[in-house]
Design a protein around this motif. Structure first.
Motif, short mmCIF file in Angstrom:
data_model
loop_
_atom_site.label_atom_id
_atom_site.label_comp_id
_atom_site.label_asym_id
_atom_site.label_seq_id
_atom_site.Cartn_x
_atom_site.Cartn_y
_atom_site.Cartn_z
N LYS A 105 1.36 13.05 -1.80
CA LYS A 105 0.18 13.88 -2.10
C LYS A 105 -1.11 13.15 -1.71
CE LYS A 105 -1.13 14.42 -6.37
NZ LYS A 105 -1.18 14.84 -7.79
N THR A 106 -1.21 11.87 -2.08
CA THR A 106 -2.38 11.08 -1.73
C THR A 106 -2.52 10.97 -0.23
OG1 THR A 106 -2.18 9.79 -3.77
CG2 THR A 106 -3.47 8.81 -1.99
N LEU A 107 -1.40 10.75 0.45
CA LEU A 107 -1.41 10.61 1.90
C LEU A 107 -1.87 11.89 2.57
CD1 LEU A 107 -0.70 8.55 4.12
CD2 LEU A 107 1.62 9.46 4.14
N LEU A 108 -1.39 13.04 2.09
CA LEU A 108 -1.74 14.33 2.69
C LEU A 108 -3.22 14.65 2.46
CD1 LEU A 108 1.36 16.56 1.85
CD2 LEU A 108 0.65 15.75 4.10
N VAL A 109 -3.73 14.41 1.23
CA VAL A 109 -5.14 14.67 0.95
C VAL A 109 -6.03 13.82 1.85
CG1 VAL A 109 -6.98 14.35 -0.77
CG2 VAL A 109 -4.82 15.44 -1.43
N ALA A 110 -5.69 12.53 1.99
CA ALA A 110 -6.48 11.63 2.82
C ALA A 110 -6.48 12.08 4.28
CB ALA A 110 -5.93 10.20 2.71
N ILE A 111 -5.32 12.48 4.77
CA ILE A 111 -5.18 12.89 6.16
C ILE A 111 -5.95 14.19 6.43
CG2 ILE A 111 -3.55 13.79 7.87
CD1 ILE A 111 -1.52 11.72 6.81
N PRO A 210 -0.70 2.90 5.79
CA PRO A 210 -0.29 4.27 6.14
C PRO A 210 -1.41 5.28 5.97
CG PRO A 210 0.75 3.55 4.08
CD PRO A 210 0.13 2.34 4.70
N ILE A 211 -2.32 5.06 5.00
CA ILE A 211 -3.45 5.98 4.83
C ILE A 211 -4.39 5.88 6.02
CG2 ILE A 211 -5.52 6.44 3.46
CD1 ILE A 211 -3.89 5.72 0.97
N MET A 212 -4.71 4.64 6.44
CA MET A 212 -5.58 4.43 7.61
C MET A 212 -4.97 5.04 8.85
SD MET A 212 -7.21 0.60 7.46
CE MET A 212 -5.62 -0.21 7.55
N MET A 213 -3.73 4.65 9.12
CA MET A 213 -3.10 5.07 10.37
C MET A 213 -2.74 6.55 10.34
SD MET A 213 -3.47 2.21 11.66
CE MET A 213 -3.53 0.47 11.26
#
Length: 294
Positions: A105-111, A210-213
């Motif tokens: 969820k955090t990854l998707l929101v950030a992306i 992974p959040i950055m990339m």
């Protein structure tokens, strides 16, 4: 969900590659006449993205190098910084998302938030005068320098353990990632900013990668397609960015860890030198313009 995310990463980057190759073929007679070195540019790409894999900003290094080498004009620098990093960051994102745990969820929101910011940015950037772009680049260099120094001095906490964000932290991170996506388009890299955000939110430091990339592989590919459409990038440098894959693969599979402390101090010195040089160049141009008007 993670499989769907990886599939989306592959699809968006294949679309970018299609758009890029089509544009390169349309302008194949012009590419080799661009000022970037046909020998040193591929080498630079491999080194830049080797270091980038360990979190040392490719935007910052490229911004310090390209204007000095006269490889690309200041007007086309923001577009070039974005287009050149798409393919190497694509490889990085697959490596990090499949190997480092971070809440989906955090990854998707950030992306998603970074993608929206990146999509809206290019149409405004191409309208900016060169002097304004130069000023933004100077600010970006100083911000990157400050964040690196803050990290080395322990001013930014980096001992969190969370792998997922909730509530206001998730909303604030989404807002900040939207801003970082937009800033990418004026040449201000998001690596150092994302790292600082992840640390401040109490997340595990490795979650920054992974959040950055992940964010960058979507945001820069979408933003870069806009720069290609607007003819506002260096085709030659971007074409040679495939050599950045070599640097990424060496870093991920051969060099498992790297003591970046000395490299970071060198980068700090280079960034400050570049910022001062750009500022003095701006001042000199302003003085010349004023004298001519007088």
């Amino acid at each position: 969900m993670r499989v769907a995310l990886i599939s989306a990463i592959v699809l968006i980057n294949l679309l970018f590659i299609f758009v890029l190759v089509r544009d390169l073929l349309r302008h194949r007679d012009e590419i080799m006449s661009e000022p970037a070195s046909s020998v040193w540019t591929p080498i630079a790409q491999a080194v830049i993205y080797f270091l980038s894999t360990f979190g040392i900003s490719d935007f910052a290094i490229s911004t310090a190098l390209y204007p000095k080498a006269k490889w690309v004009s200041m007007k086309k620098l923001p577009g070039t910084l974005n287009t050149q990093c798409v393919i190497p960051v694509f490889v990085m994102s697959l490596a990090y998302i499949t190997n480092i745990t971070v809440g989906i969820k955090t990854l998707l929101v950030a992306i998603i938030c970074q993608v929206i910011g990146a999509y809206l940015g290019p149409r405004f950037v191409v309208k900016l005068p060169e002097r304004v772009i130069r000023n933004f680049v100077i600010v970006g260099l100083l911000v990157a320098t400050a964040l690196i120094v803050a990290g080395k001095m322990g001013l930014i906490p980096s001992n969190g353990t969370a792998t997922e964000l909730y509530g206001w932290k998730l909303w604030l991170t989404g807002l900040l990632m939207f801003i970082y996506g937009a800033l990418n388009n004026i040449g201000i890299g998001s690596y150092a900013l994302t790292m600082a955000t992840v640390y401040a939110m109490g997340m595990n430091p490795v979650a920054a990668f992974p959040i950055m990339m992940g964010g960058c592989t979507f945001s820069v590919s979408i933003g870069s397609m806009q720069f290609i459409k607007l003819n506002d990038y260096s085709r030659k440098i971007t074409m040679f960015s495939v050599f950045g894959i070599v640097g990424v693969l060496v870093a991920v599979f051969l060099v498992k860890s790297l003591n970046t402390s000395i490299i970071q101090w060198i980068v700090i010195a280079v960034l400050l030198y570049s910022a001062v040089s750009l500022y003095l160049g701006n001042k000199s141009k302003s003085d010349n313009t004023a004298s001519k008007e007088a």
